[in-house]
Scaffold this active site. Structure first.
Site, PDB file in Angstrom:
ATOM      1  N   ASP A  13       4.968  31.331   0.743  1.00 15.48           N
ATOM      2  CA  ASP A  13       6.048  30.949   1.071  1.00 15.48           C
ATOM      3  C   ASP A  13       6.477  29.324   0.514  1.00 15.48           C
ATOM      4  OD1 ASP A  13       5.855  32.640   3.166  1.00 15.48           O
ATOM      5  OD2 ASP A  13       4.643  31.174   4.291  1.00 15.48           O
ATOM      6  N   LYS A  16       9.461  31.661  -4.213  1.00 18.59           N
ATOM      7  CA  LYS A  16       8.958  32.615  -5.719  1.00 18.59           C
ATOM      8  C   LYS A  16      10.591  33.353  -5.040  1.00 18.59           C
ATOM      9  CE  LYS A  16       5.085  33.924  -3.491  1.00 18.59           C
ATOM     10  NZ  LYS A  16       5.070  33.008  -2.390  1.00 18.59           N
ATOM     11  N   ASN A  38       2.690  41.988   3.709  1.00 18.30           N
ATOM     12  CA  ASN A  38       2.174  40.412   4.743  1.00 18.30           C
ATOM     13  C   ASN A  38       3.224  39.680   3.360  1.00 18.30           C
ATOM     14  OD1 ASN A  38       1.109  41.527   1.080  1.00 18.30           O
ATOM     15  ND2 ASN A  38      -0.642  40.402   2.512  1.00 18.30           N
ATOM     16  N   GLY A  40       6.343  37.750   2.333  1.00 14.98           N
ATOM     17  CA  GLY A  40       7.533  37.717   3.611  1.00 14.98           C
ATOM     18  C   GLY A  40       9.263  36.711   1.804  1.00 14.98           C
ATOM     19  N   HIS A  41       9.727  38.043   1.560  1.00 15.81           N
ATOM     20  CA  HIS A  41      10.672  37.054   0.506  1.00 15.81           C
ATOM     21  C   HIS A  41      12.345  36.597   1.001  1.00 15.81           C
ATOM     22  CE1 HIS A  41       7.879  38.099  -2.896  1.00 15.81           C
ATOM     23  NE2 HIS A  41       7.095  37.209  -2.213  1.00 15.81           N
ATOM     24  N   GLN A 223       2.387  36.119  -1.936  1.00 15.01           N
ATOM     25  CA  GLN A 223       1.661  35.328  -1.485  1.00 15.01           C
ATOM     26  C   GLN A 223       1.821  33.625  -2.732  1.00 15.01           C
ATOM     27  OE1 GLN A 223      -0.058  38.621  -1.043  1.00 15.01           O
ATOM     28  NE2 GLN A 223       0.840  38.447   0.561  1.00 15.01           N
ATOM     29  N   THR A 238      -5.747  35.853   0.935  1.00 12.40           N
ATOM     30  CA  THR A 238      -4.787  37.106   1.258  1.00 12.40           C
ATOM     31  C   THR A 238      -6.210  38.394   1.007  1.00 12.40           C
ATOM     32  OG1 THR A 238      -3.658  39.103   1.617  1.00 12.40           O
ATOM     33  CG2 THR A 238      -3.912  36.833  -0.479  1.00 12.40           C
TER      34      THR A 238
HETATM   35  P1  IMP Z   1      -3.127  38.874   5.125  1.00 11.61           P
HETATM   36  O1  IMP Z   1      -2.550  39.107   3.526  1.00 11.61           O
HETATM   37  O2  IMP Z   1      -2.177  39.679   5.569  1.00 11.61           O
HETATM   38  O3  IMP Z   1      -4.715  39.376   5.448  1.00 11.61           O
HETATM   39  O4  IMP Z   1      -3.566  37.693   6.021  1.00 11.61           O
HETATM   40  C1  IMP Z   1      -4.130  36.128   5.469  1.00 11.61           C
HETATM   41  C2  IMP Z   1      -3.727  35.282   5.256  1.00 11.61           C
HETATM   42  O5  IMP Z   1      -3.282  34.967   4.487  1.00 11.61           O
HETATM   43  C3  IMP Z   1      -3.975  34.669   6.377  1.00 11.61           C
HETATM   44  O6  IMP Z   1      -3.581  33.542   7.406  1.00 11.61           O
HETATM   45  C4  IMP Z   1      -2.203  34.989   6.260  1.00 11.61           C
HETATM   46  O7  IMP Z   1      -1.072  33.894   7.613  1.00 11.61           O
HETATM   47  C5  IMP Z   1      -1.821  34.704   4.844  1.00 11.61           C
HETATM   48  N1  IMP Z   1      -0.813  35.568   4.140  1.00 11.61           N
HETATM   49  C6  IMP Z   1      -0.463  36.263   4.076  1.00 11.61           C
HETATM   50  N2  IMP Z   1       0.896  37.079   3.215  1.00 11.61           N
HETATM   51  C7  IMP Z   1       0.873  36.067   3.221  1.00 11.61           C
HETATM   52  C8  IMP Z   1       2.241  35.040   2.414  1.00 11.61           C
HETATM   53  O8  IMP Z   1       3.239  35.741   2.112  1.00 11.61           O
HETATM   54  N3  IMP Z   1       2.843  33.844   2.967  1.00 11.61           N
HETATM   55  C9  IMP Z   1       2.051  32.655   3.223  1.00 11.61           C
HETATM   56  N4  IMP Z   1       0.374  33.554   3.932  1.00 11.61           N
HETATM   57  C10 IMP Z   1       0.128  34.355   3.663  1.00 11.61           C
END
Ligand code: IMP
Length: 432
Positions: A13, A16, A38, A40-41, A223, A238
């Site tokens: 976040d 990017k 997971n 979000g851009h 990420q 992640t």
């Molecule tokens: P997962 O990737 O959904 O398994 O989540 C694992 C951890 O990574 C959690 O704390 C999520 O909030 C964080 N996370 C995963 N993808 C993002 C992203 O794109 N931005 C911010 N945090 C992320």
């Protein structure tokens, strides 16, 4: 450049999407190489706002070839939704290719993500519930389904014959009551096969040819460094690698092609999910940053992001593990109006000063921040920021330039891009 890599230097976040969109102006190929839906851009083009989870941010540039690399885990239902949305908004999406090696997020991965999180207690990462962890688990266990498998009904049937009973037992063992149907999973896959056949290909070969032809390639990280499975805050990150090295592994090209690495860093820090956060803010400063900033609510989950002062211990570490050539500092306009601004320069742990990021999470959890105070800069209107960009770097507030100089000196990486608003025209490019 032939190849530039854009990675997140914090916890994701960082903005990017905006920086990738800006750099995409000079790119002919854009590749996503890690993560899945997971991510979000958010990209603002003129008045049009785009939110992508899976699709590379360059898909809105028709002349650019967009690749979803092998390192990405693809949820076909999400990708299809994004493709349909873009088509509905007048983008033909005929410039997208998907690696046949990319793993597929199946419905049971989402179910298991929820069930596992519920049982993890203090190990809970606060996942996005998009099935990311369970999908990468299957990849590592060598029982995943890949996008290329969609093209062969026999292979799909054989795999599902084994996978469905296995996943059903897991769901039951975790206390879930969902019932999987092999036939409906197969039907769904066959439908995806029809929808995606034009997109699925050997993207490593495609990329290699593009690089050989001297095309300019942009690698779009998802990420951030501190969420990386190896180099992040394990176990709260992640399940993919998010650092520069992953651009090579997750797309199938060698490292020699990567000529420029840009680390995107927000002027402050934010975090979605659980885990330690030494420079975290609460109260009025936190609400100021969260409310002023477009998107300090997770793009994927809608959860309010935790916010804090900029953490240079984290940034120095990112500079090291990513070989950053430039920092792209975003949301400098959001930090405007706070005076003084603090920056975490070191941690204190058991009476010792740490300047380098600790690998041990038990140490990190007990670190307290050592702050340095810098002068803040005045909040100005969106138009005034844009005018300053047009007029040149010297027109930016002096305190803000001092802040950027401080970041560059402390991290050892020059500031290449300074962003003072969500749009393309609010971007100052100082790369040589
Ligand atoms: P997962 O990737 O959904 O398994 O989540 C694992 C951890 O990574 C959690 O704390 C999520 O909030 C964080 N996370 C995963 N993808 C993002 C992203 O794109 N931005 C911010 N945090 C992320």
């Amino acid at each position: 450049m032939p190849a530039t890599v854009v990675v997140g230097a914090q916890w994701g976040d960082e903005g990017k999407g905006k920086i990738v969109d800006y750099c995409a102006q000079n790119a002919e190929v854009i590749v996503r190489f890690n993560g899945g839906s997971n991510a979000g851009h958010t990209v603002l083009v003129g008045e049009e706002l785009f939110r992508f989870h899976l699709i590379p941010s360059g898909t809105i540039r028709r002349e650019v070839l967009n690749i979803v690399g092998n390192g990405v885990v693809v949820d076909p239902s999400v990708l299809l939704e994004e493709i349909e949305e873009l088509k509905g908004r007048g983008y033909p999406v005929d410039n997208l290719k998907i690696s046949e090696r990319a793993h597929m997020v199946m419905p049971y991965h989402r179910i298991l993500d929820g069930l596992e999180e519920g049982l993890k207690g203090s190990l809970k990462a606060g996942t996005t519930m998009r099935g990311i962890g369970p999908c990468y688990e299957d990849k590592a266990a060598r029982i995943g389904l890949r996008m290329g498998d969609l093209t062969d009904e026999g292979v799909l049937r054989e795999r599902l014959d084994h996978l469905v009973p296995l996943k059903q037992r897991l769901i039951e063992a975790y206390g879930g009551n969902e019932v999987l149907s092999e036939e409906s999973l197969l039907d769904q896959c066959l439908e995806y096969s029809r929808q995606f056949s034009a997109y699925i290909t050997d993207t490593s070969l495609l990329l290699h040819q593009s690089l050989e032809d001297g095309k300019r390639v942009l690698f779009e990280g998802a990420q951030g460094t501190h969420l990386d499975i190896d180099h992040g805050i394990y176990p709260f990150g992640t399940s993919s690698n998010c650092v520069t090295g992953a651009a090579a592994v997750g797309s199938g090209v060698g490292i020699r092609h990567m000529e420029e690495v840009i680390g995107v860093v927000k002027a402050f820090t934010s975090r979605v999910g659980t885990g330690p956060f030494p420079a975290e803010l609460s109260g009025s400063h936190a609400s100021y940053l969260r409310d002023k900033s477009l998107g300090e609510y997770g793009t994927t989950t809608g959860r309010p992001r935790r916010v804090g002062w900029l953490d240079l211990v984290m940034l120095r570490y990112s500079a090291r593990v990513n070989s950053l050539d430039y920092l792209a500092v975003t949301k400098l306009d959001v930090l405007a109006g706070l005076d003084p601004v603090k920056v975490c320069v070191e941690y204190e742990f058991d009476g010792q000063i740490l300047r380098h990021f600790p690998a041990n999470m038990n140490v990190f959890a007990r670190c307290t921040p050592v702050f340095e105070e810098l002068n803040g800069w005045k909040d100005i209107s969106e138009d005034t920021w844009k005018e300053a960009v047009k007029a040149g770097y010297e027109e930016f507030p002096g305190e803000m330039r001092e802040y950027l100089d401080f970041l560059a000196k402390e991290s050892g990486v020059p500031v290449g891009i300074a962003s003072v608003g969500p749009g393309r025209e609010a971007t100052m490019d100082m790369r040589s």
